[in-house]
Design a protein around this motif. Sequence first.
Motif, PDB file in Angstrom:
ATOM      1  N   ALA A  12      -7.453  51.734  11.331  1.00 37.60           N
ATOM      2  CA  ALA A  12      -6.617  52.401  12.335  1.00 37.60           C
ATOM      3  C   ALA A  12      -5.762  51.384  13.090  1.00 37.60           C
ATOM      4  N   VAL A  13      -6.405  50.315  13.524  1.00 36.13           N
ATOM      5  CA  VAL A  13      -5.648  49.306  14.275  1.00 36.13           C
ATOM      6  C   VAL A  13      -4.764  48.478  13.352  1.00 36.13           C
ATOM      7  N   LEU A  14      -5.356  48.051  12.232  1.00 29.75           N
ATOM      8  CA  LEU A  14      -4.584  47.196  11.330  1.00 29.75           C
ATOM      9  C   LEU A  14      -3.367  47.916  10.749  1.00 29.75           C
ATOM     10  N   LEU A  15      -3.528  49.206  10.491  1.00 30.55           N
ATOM     11  CA  LEU A  15      -2.407  49.977   9.958  1.00 30.55           C
ATOM     12  C   LEU A  15      -1.261  49.975  10.965  1.00 30.55           C
ATOM     13  N   THR A  16      -1.647  50.198  12.198  1.00 29.72           N
ATOM     14  CA  THR A  16      -0.620  50.216  13.240  1.00 29.72           C
ATOM     15  C   THR A  16       0.103  48.884  13.300  1.00 29.72           C
ATOM     16  N   LEU A  17      -0.705  47.805  13.218  1.00 29.06           N
ATOM     17  CA  LEU A  17      -0.081  46.483  13.285  1.00 29.06           C
ATOM     18  C   LEU A  17       0.783  46.221  12.058  1.00 29.06           C
ATOM     19  N   SER A  18       0.293  46.699  10.906  1.00 30.72           N
ATOM     20  CA  SER A  18       1.021  46.398   9.678  1.00 30.72           C
ATOM     21  C   SER A  18       2.313  47.194   9.546  1.00 30.72           C
ATOM     22  N   ILE A  19       2.360  48.365  10.171  1.00 28.82           N
ATOM     23  CA  ILE A  19       3.613  49.138  10.065  1.00 28.82           C
ATOM     24  C   ILE A  19       4.595  48.756  11.169  1.00 28.82           C
ATOM     25  N   ALA A  20       4.186  47.779  11.963  1.00 29.73           N
ATOM     26  CA  ALA A  20       5.071  47.345  13.037  1.00 29.73           C
ATOM     27  C   ALA A  20       6.408  46.925  12.451  1.00 29.73           C
ATOM     28  N   CYS A  21       7.459  47.426  13.013  1.00 28.80           N
ATOM     29  CA  CYS A  21       8.765  47.045  12.497  1.00 28.80           C
ATOM     30  C   CYS A  21       9.797  47.042  13.613  1.00 28.80           C
ATOM     31  N   VAL A  22      10.923  46.494  13.258  1.00 28.84           N
ATOM     32  CA  VAL A  22      12.043  46.433  14.200  1.00 28.84           C
ATOM     33  C   VAL A  22      13.186  47.183  13.555  1.00 28.84           C
ATOM     34  N   LYS A  23      13.731  48.182  14.249  1.00 27.94           N
ATOM     35  CA  LYS A  23      14.825  48.926  13.627  1.00 27.94           C
ATOM     36  C   LYS A  23      15.916  49.252  14.640  1.00 27.94           C
ATOM     37  N   ASP A  24      17.054  49.663  14.109  1.00 28.58           N
ATOM     38  CA  ASP A  24      18.232  50.004  14.912  1.00 28.58           C
ATOM     39  C   ASP A  24      18.699  48.844  15.779  1.00 28.58           C
ATOM     40  N   VAL A  25      18.502  47.640  15.277  1.00 28.70           N
ATOM     41  CA  VAL A  25      18.951  46.482  16.049  1.00 28.70           C
ATOM     42  C   VAL A  25      19.788  45.565  15.175  1.00 28.70           C
TER      43      VAL A  25
ATOM     44  N   TYR B  67      15.500  45.369  22.819  1.00 33.39           N
ATOM     45  CA  TYR B  67      16.363  46.432  22.297  1.00 33.39           C
ATOM     46  C   TYR B  67      17.570  46.663  23.210  1.00 33.39           C
ATOM     47  N   ASP B  68      17.360  46.505  24.499  1.00 30.71           N
ATOM     48  CA  ASP B  68      18.458  46.735  25.447  1.00 30.71           C
ATOM     49  C   ASP B  68      19.647  45.810  25.171  1.00 30.71           C
ATOM     50  N   ILE B  69      19.377  44.658  24.567  1.00 39.31           N
ATOM     51  CA  ILE B  69      20.437  43.670  24.336  1.00 39.31           C
ATOM     52  C   ILE B  69      20.937  43.701  22.893  1.00 39.31           C
ATOM     53  N   ILE B  70      20.015  43.901  21.922  1.00 42.52           N
ATOM     54  CA  ILE B  70      20.447  43.777  20.518  1.00 42.52           C
ATOM     55  C   ILE B  70      20.510  45.123  19.799  1.00 42.52           C
ATOM     56  N   ALA B 442      -5.913  46.492  20.209  1.00 37.45           N
ATOM     57  CA  ALA B 442      -4.459  46.357  20.393  1.00 37.45           C
ATOM     58  C   ALA B 442      -3.984  47.430  21.354  1.00 37.45           C
ATOM     59  N   ASP B 443      -3.004  47.062  22.136  1.00 37.06           N
ATOM     60  CA  ASP B 443      -2.423  47.991  23.107  1.00 37.06           C
ATOM     61  C   ASP B 443      -1.028  48.403  22.688  1.00 37.06           C
ATOM     62  N   ASN B 444      -0.519  49.397  23.350  1.00 37.75           N
ATOM     63  CA  ASN B 444       0.864  49.828  23.164  1.00 37.75           C
ATOM     64  C   ASN B 444       1.145  50.166  21.704  1.00 37.75           C
ATOM     65  N   LEU B 445       0.228  50.896  21.083  1.00 37.93           N
ATOM     66  CA  LEU B 445       0.321  51.152  19.650  1.00 37.93           C
ATOM     67  C   LEU B 445       1.596  51.907  19.266  1.00 37.93           C
ATOM     68  N   PHE B 446       2.060  52.778  20.130  1.00 34.81           N
ATOM     69  CA  PHE B 446       3.272  53.541  19.801  1.00 34.81           C
ATOM     70  C   PHE B 446       4.487  52.629  19.677  1.00 34.81           C
ATOM     71  N   ALA B 447       4.439  51.504  20.393  1.00 36.90           N
ATOM     72  CA  ALA B 447       5.601  50.616  20.395  1.00 36.90           C
ATOM     73  C   ALA B 447       5.758  49.888  19.071  1.00 36.90           C
ATOM     74  N   TYR B 448       4.686  49.859  18.250  1.00 40.31           N
ATOM     75  CA  TYR B 448       4.778  49.118  16.995  1.00 40.31           C
ATOM     76  C   TYR B 448       5.736  49.766  15.999  1.00 40.31           C
ATOM     77  N   SER B 449       6.095  51.039  16.233  1.00 40.10           N
ATOM     78  CA  SER B 449       7.053  51.676  15.320  1.00 40.10           C
ATOM     79  C   SER B 449       8.443  51.053  15.481  1.00 40.10           C
ATOM     80  N   ASN B 450       8.696  50.429  16.627  1.00 37.90           N
ATOM     81  CA  ASN B 450       9.919  49.651  16.813  1.00 37.90           C
ATOM     82  C   ASN B 450       9.639  48.608  17.891  1.00 37.90           C
ATOM     83  N   VAL B 451       9.201  47.449  17.421  1.00 38.73           N
ATOM     84  CA  VAL B 451       8.744  46.397  18.339  1.00 38.73           C
ATOM     85  C   VAL B 451       9.846  45.979  19.310  1.00 38.73           C
TER      86      VAL B 451
END
Lengths: 190, 467
Positions: A12-25, B67-70, B442-451
């Motif tokens: 549960a935790v590792l999945l969350t960490l592994s799907i971490a991504c940066v988008k729309d930037v 995100y606010d900057i980039i 780990a905290d702030n799990l929802f934020a990992y969808s867009n770090v």
Amino acid sequence: MLRIFIYVGFGAVLLTLSIACVKDVDADQLKEVELSPVYEIDFIFSQIQIPDLTGDVPVPPQGIPVVEVRDTLDYDFLGEEFVTENLDSVALTFEFKNTIQRDADFSFEFLNEASMRVGRSFQIEVAQGDGENSVPVLTTETILLARADLTAIANATQLATTFRITQVDTTLTGLLILRSKGTYYFNYPL
Amino acid sequence: MRRLVTFFFILSFCAFSQNKPGLYDYSDLPQSLMSNPGTTIEFDYHAGVPLFSQFHINAGLKGGSLYDIIADDGRTVDEKITAKLEELSSDDYLTINQQLELLSFGWRSKKNPDTYFSGGMYEEFDFMGYFPKDLAVLAYEGNQEYLNQDFSFSDFAGTAELLTVFHFGYTKQIDDRLTFGARAKIYSSMFNVRSTKNKGTFTTIETPDGNNIYRHIISDANVVVKTSGYADLREINDSDSEEKAKEYKSTLLKKAFLGGNLGVGIDVGFSYKLEEQWIVTGSLTDFGLIVYNKDVETYAASGDYAFDGFESPIQFTGSGPQDFLDDLKESLSADTLSTSYTAMRPLKLNGSIKHVFNRYDDGTCNCYVEGKTPPYTDAFGFQFFSQFRPKRPVFAGSFFYYKRWFNFLRTKINYTIDEHSYYNVGLLVSTHFKPINMYIAADNLFAYSNVAKARGASLQLGINVVF
């Protein structure tokens, strides 16, 4: 069974960490960041009365054909590395308020360590005033120092200023006030 | 009881920031003793796997995100920076805290089974920097649009520290209701820089009747930056020599092992059963200070200064030609000092109230060790955290739910409100296979969808041997 629970737990935790991504930037934008601050800084100022020009020397009845006051001061600000690399231009704004019944020439130039002029010499004609207690006559002028001018005076260490007034005699009264500022336009990457 | 619940609930409304919400009062793990030495624990021995018993990192940004900057949203980066600059205040900050447990151990006293001793050593890096709003505006936009407005030096505030902590603690179950604990700490600081409580302003005022068009005024300035461990570093950087770098590494290692600037501190905490199934806890950690007297350099500037420009060609005031920089230095009495200084460690307060339930003592689950008192397998409650920082304390509040699924698998989920986010959901999972226990939180799990949008994140993980 045991394995399933391990997977459920850590998964549960590792999945969350592994799907971490940066988008729309677009991180490349950071390379485009440029700071363009504009600073307003006082330049030179002075107040001139006739006795300042003639000093203790008695003025002859026919007057003095030309009085010239020249001063040199240390000014090496434009040679600082940060300034030479990032200063785009400078607008020098001069404001003269004159009540002396003579026009005047004001000039200034930048000198290097050997006291030789570098770059251009600048001259401003100051309109004559109407005598003591009259409304001062205002003369304003803005001189733009572009990048080429700034490069030319980068090794300046002194600033020389001169006031030149013709036909000074004992009938003259009033005051000539000089105020000025520099508007410095910087531009540099973050 | 109702009053206590109300008290904690009210606290939640002023709670905004958090450190290790998963680990606090998670009595299945020895690391819970680090945030509350008065945690009621059931195990008899523990030993952390050296260097792997706990890695912790927490980063938070109040006031914005990357995100606010980039953000790829059609606006230019300058437009976004300008907008963000307008929005941020000098109360916004960036905080980073990292810890690595080097050694961790503990045992229950044979003579007095109600007493548990624990000790160890960990490395910590802590950074807290406030956004110097006025100085940032001055650098980014200049003073042209801000004539007659003060730029405040008090905006400039922050601390950074790298240190090693040696600790030894004592946890005592006083009676069936109360458990009390205390921990002594020795700090060995390798590097510190701090600048707080600066004051003064810089203003460009328009002076229609003055000597010149403006008057630039530095008023009542007092800016101090204290450092220790920096002078050595600068020397190496300047010399650019490999030998020096090696020498510095060796010096740093010595500083880590009690050769640095030393300090002492204590942690205290308790757990108290209000009723059989209601428990309150509280702790105060890092109540201590460090005396910095080695490799110290303090940079200070104070005084007043006014500048009208250069008087030329006639100095009617009779004074000679000015040297702007010399005058400025003289007026502001800028100094580099080597005087020692003392600083408090950032004090932390934790507290919680929880309700425990579901005790399967009828043998219908395999959720406890045979021979031991069956534990409650579920708990929910509220916990708060506060940490003292240079300008003011920061706060956080969490609602949590603990679940012991089986003897070998336990979890805690928490929802935290802090200054970084109102949508902070965290999860801790720990496995307990015989003596080996592993955990990850780990905290702030929802934020990992867009770090890039995250304003805070926290992670702890480690392995222990627990009997």
